[in-house]
Design an enzyme around this catalytic site. Structure first.
Site, PDB file in Angstrom:
ATOM      1  N   ALA A 167     -17.719 -35.720  21.782  1.00 34.46           N
ATOM      2  CA  ALA A 167     -18.502 -34.953  20.802  1.00 34.46           C
ATOM      3  C   ALA A 167     -17.556 -34.130  19.945  1.00 34.46           C
ATOM      4  O   ALA A 167     -16.477 -33.739  20.384  1.00 34.46           O
ATOM      5  CB  ALA A 167     -19.503 -34.045  21.516  1.00 34.46           C
ATOM      6  N   ASP A 168     -17.987 -33.880  18.733  1.00 37.03           N
ATOM      7  CA  ASP A 168     -17.206 -33.034  17.835  1.00 37.03           C
ATOM      8  C   ASP A 168     -18.168 -32.316  16.895  1.00 37.03           C
ATOM      9  O   ASP A 168     -19.270 -32.801  16.641  1.00 37.03           O
ATOM     10  CB  ASP A 168     -16.195 -33.849  17.027  1.00 37.03           C
ATOM     11  CG  ASP A 168     -15.173 -32.947  16.350  1.00 37.03           C
ATOM     12  OD1 ASP A 168     -14.270 -32.450  17.064  1.00 37.03           O
ATOM     13  OD2 ASP A 168     -15.282 -32.715  15.138  1.00 37.03           O
ATOM     14  N   GLN A 169     -17.735 -31.176  16.407  1.00 34.93           N
ATOM     15  CA  GLN A 169     -18.591 -30.380  15.530  1.00 34.93           C
ATOM     16  C   GLN A 169     -17.780 -29.829  14.370  1.00 34.93           C
ATOM     17  O   GLN A 169     -16.676 -29.313  14.565  1.00 34.93           O
ATOM     18  CB  GLN A 169     -19.212 -29.231  16.318  1.00 34.93           C
ATOM     19  CG  GLN A 169     -20.254 -28.443  15.543  1.00 34.93           C
ATOM     20  CD  GLN A 169     -20.874 -27.369  16.419  1.00 34.93           C
ATOM     21  OE1 GLN A 169     -20.267 -26.337  16.660  1.00 34.93           O
ATOM     22  NE2 GLN A 169     -22.081 -27.624  16.904  1.00 34.93           N
TER      23      GLN A 169
END
Length: 198
Positions: A74-76
Site C-alpha cells: 500500500a502507498d499513500q
C-alpha cells in the site's frame, strides 16, 4: 470456532505499524516484511499514478523473498491544490504544513496492491479520501504537535489519533484508507485470491 484455512502465506509489505494494526483486524495470520524501495515520485507522474506504482513495487520487492505468497502493498500520496505533500519529518516542517492546510481540503490517494507471487497475478485499486481541515489557530497547531508527533505522516496529522481533532470532515468509501490500508478493498482482493475472511 472456525479455523482459518490460508492456502498461501500472507505477507504485508510494509514497515508501518498502523498498517500492521489494521491488518490484524481481519484476524488472519500474516508476516511482515519491509519492502525497502525508493519512494521518490517520477517526473510528470500524477499522485494517483505514484501511489499505484509504489504499492505494486512494494509487493514485487517483497516477492523476491516469498515465492509462494499473497503479498500486500500500500502507498499513500496527499495532495493540496495540485501539490503533493510529503512527510514533514520534523516539527518545523509539520508546523508549516498544518498552517498551509487550515480551512482547506486535502485529497489522500491510497493505493492497494495484492500480488500472488506463485501465479504473478496482481490486483490493484486506488481509494481516494477527501479531508477538510478545520481553520486551526497557531496555538491549536502547537498544542497538537506538543501532544502528537506526526512527523512520518503526509499531511502532518494522524487521523487514527489526536489528529482527528484537526479535521472538519472526511469523505471516503473506506474509512481505513486514510490510515493507510483500505480493508474493504483488501477483503475483496483476498476473496478473489481464494481467501475467506469470515
Amino acid at each position: 470456532m472456525k479455523t482459518q484455512q490460508i492456502v498461501q502465506q500472507l505477507v504485508l509489505g510494509s514497515s508501518s505499524i498502523y498498517r500492521r494494526e489494521l491488518l490484524q483486524r481481519l484476524q488472519i495470520p500474516f508476516e511482515v516484511c519491509n519492502p525497502e524501495i525508493d519512494e521518490t515520485p517520477l517526473a510528470e507522474e500524477g499522485p494517483d499514478d505514484t501511489a499505484l506504482r509504489l504499492a505494486a513495487a512494494k509487493t514485487r520487492a517483497v516477492a523476491v523473498n516469498y515465492r509462494d505468497a499473497l503479498i500486500i502493498g500500500a502507498d499513500q500520496v496527499a495532495v493540496l491544490e495540485g501539490i503533493q505533500l510529503g512527510k514533514p519529518f520534523n516539527r518545523k516542517n509539520a508546523t508549516r504544513q498544518l498552517r498551509s492546510l487550515r480551512g482547506k481540503e486535502v485529497v489522500f490517494h491510497t493505493a492497494l496492491s495484492l500480488f500472488n507471487s506463485r501465479t504473478g497475478d496482481m490486483q490493484s485499486q486506488l481509494i481516494p479520501s477527501r479531508v477538510k481541515f478545520r481553520k486551526l489557530s497557531d496555538r491549536q497547531i502547537d498544542n497538537y504537535l506538543d501532544r502528537e508527533q506526526p512527523y512520518h505522516c503526509a499531511g502532518s496529522a494522524k487521523a487514527e489519533g489526536l489528529g482527528i481533532a484537526l479535521i472538519e470532515h472526511i469523505i471516503s468509501e473506506d474509512p481505513t484508507a486514510l490510515i493507510g490500508l483500505p480493508l474493504i478493498a483488501l477483503v475483496g482482493m483476498l476473496t478473489r485470491a481464494g481467501v475467506e475472511i469470515v
